[in-house]
Scaffold this motif. Structure first.
Motif, PDB file in Angstrom:
ATOM      1  N   ASP A  31       0.793  -1.221   0.000  1.00 22.80           N
ATOM      2  CA  ASP A  31       0.000   0.000   0.000  1.00 22.80           C
ATOM      3  C   ASP A  31       0.832   1.282   0.000  1.00 22.80           C
ATOM      4  O   ASP A  31       0.645   2.156   0.830  1.00 22.80           O
ATOM      5  N   GLN A  32       1.727   1.391  -0.953  1.00 20.62           N
ATOM      6  CA  GLN A  32       2.513   2.613  -1.124  1.00 20.62           C
ATOM      7  C   GLN A  32       1.779   3.527  -2.103  1.00 20.62           C
ATOM      8  O   GLN A  32       1.380   3.100  -3.176  1.00 20.62           O
ATOM      9  N   LYS A  33       1.586   4.758  -1.715  1.00 15.07           N
ATOM     10  CA  LYS A  33       0.846   5.710  -2.550  1.00 15.07           C
ATOM     11  C   LYS A  33       1.748   6.311  -3.620  1.00 15.07           C
ATOM     12  O   LYS A  33       2.931   6.511  -3.404  1.00 15.07           O
ATOM     13  N   TRP A  34       1.166   6.594  -4.775  1.00 13.25           N
ATOM     14  CA  TRP A  34       1.871   7.307  -5.831  1.00 13.25           C
ATOM     15  C   TRP A  34       0.926   8.338  -6.433  1.00 13.25           C
ATOM     16  O   TRP A  34      -0.290   8.227  -6.328  1.00 13.25           O
ATOM     17  N   ASN A  58      -1.878   3.255  -5.877  1.00 12.94           N
ATOM     18  CA  ASN A  58      -0.988   2.594  -4.924  1.00 12.94           C
ATOM     19  C   ASN A  58      -0.333   1.393  -5.573  1.00 12.94           C
ATOM     20  O   ASN A  58      -0.736   0.953  -6.645  1.00 12.94           O
ATOM     21  N   TYR A  59       0.687   0.878  -4.894  1.00 15.37           N
ATOM     22  CA  TYR A  59       1.446  -0.267  -5.382  1.00 15.37           C
ATOM     23  C   TYR A  59       2.106  -0.942  -4.195  1.00 15.37           C
ATOM     24  O   TYR A  59       2.153  -0.404  -3.087  1.00 15.37           O
ATOM     25  N   SER A  60       2.642  -2.119  -4.433  1.00 14.01           N
ATOM     26  CA  SER A  60       3.456  -2.844  -3.456  1.00 14.01           C
ATOM     27  C   SER A  60       4.776  -3.169  -4.129  1.00 14.01           C
ATOM     28  O   SER A  60       4.845  -3.293  -5.345  1.00 14.01           O
ATOM     29  N   ARG A  86      10.100   5.755  -2.786  1.00 12.33           N
ATOM     30  CA  ARG A  86       8.953   6.489  -3.329  1.00 12.33           C
ATOM     31  C   ARG A  86       9.399   7.619  -4.250  1.00 12.33           C
ATOM     32  O   ARG A  86       8.768   7.876  -5.277  1.00 12.33           O
ATOM     33  N   LYS A 141      -1.905  -0.093  -8.959  1.00 14.63           N
ATOM     34  CA  LYS A 141      -3.292   0.298  -9.201  1.00 14.63           C
ATOM     35  C   LYS A 141      -3.381   1.789  -9.519  1.00 14.63           C
ATOM     36  O   LYS A 141      -2.633   2.597  -8.981  1.00 14.63           O
ATOM     37  N   GLU A 143      -6.014   4.476  -8.840  1.00 18.71           N
ATOM     38  CA  GLU A 143      -7.238   4.676  -8.058  1.00 18.71           C
ATOM     39  C   GLU A 143      -8.104   5.799  -8.602  1.00 18.71           C
ATOM     40  O   GLU A 143      -9.320   5.770  -8.459  1.00 18.71           O
TER      41      GLU A 143
END
Length: 167
Positions: A31-34, A58-60, A86, A141, A143
């Motif tokens: 759950d890392q936001k981009w 988000n991504y992992s 990040r 993903k 979002e």
């Protein structure tokens, strides 16, 4: 940090051969936001006007190849954190997204309906780039998306003209 060293312990050791021991965290970081740091421009294939798009999601990720990670990323740094990763991800995300939007030829009305396809296309472009750095990217993903102010003005004009033509 992703990795740490025990070089301070080794400094007291008397030998002409010094050793550094490195520990790498290879667990999946979830759950890392981009988000795109700037507007991504592409031409709408149907209406032939420039579209300015922002996207977020988000991504992992995880360290898949510690040797490549150490040689290509860490080097002589004393630590490498998730925030550092990040920053690298954000810097390397814009070009694959812009390329995919240009190749896919989605009109502005199709962007949100095709977020899964856009995410898969970006992931395909990111995997080899990050593999060379020792990482694997998973669960990428998209979002949400938004258009810049100029694009919204164009979209509203098209909507007004379409409504008048139908009336």
């Amino acid at each position: 940090p992703f990795w740490t060293t025990i070089s301070k312990v080794m400094q007291a050791f008397r030998s002409e051969h010094k050793v550094g021991i490195y520990f790498f965290r290879k667990t999946l970081i979830l759950d890392q936001k981009w988000g795109t740091p700037s507007v991504i421009k592409y031409e709408d294939p149907k209406y032939k006007f420039p579209v300015g798009l922002r996207a977020f999601g988000n991504y992992s990720f995880q360290i898949a190849d510690p040797a490549a990670f150490f040689v290509n990323v860490v080097g002589s740094n004393s630590s490498y954190t998730i925030v550092d990763f990040r920053n690298v991800m954000t810097a390397r995300l814009v070009q694959p997204l812009a390329d995919f939007l240009a190749e896919s030829r989605f009109t502005y009305t199709e962007i949100d309906a095709n977020r899964e396809e856009i995410a898969a296309g970006i992931l395909t472009k990111l995997i080899p780039e990050f593999a060379s750095l020792g990482f694997t990217i998973k669960d990428f993903k998209v979002e949400g998306t938004s258009f810049d102010e100029d694009t919204m003005k164009r979209i509203n004009r098209i909507a007004d003209m379409t409504a008048e033509a139908q009336a």
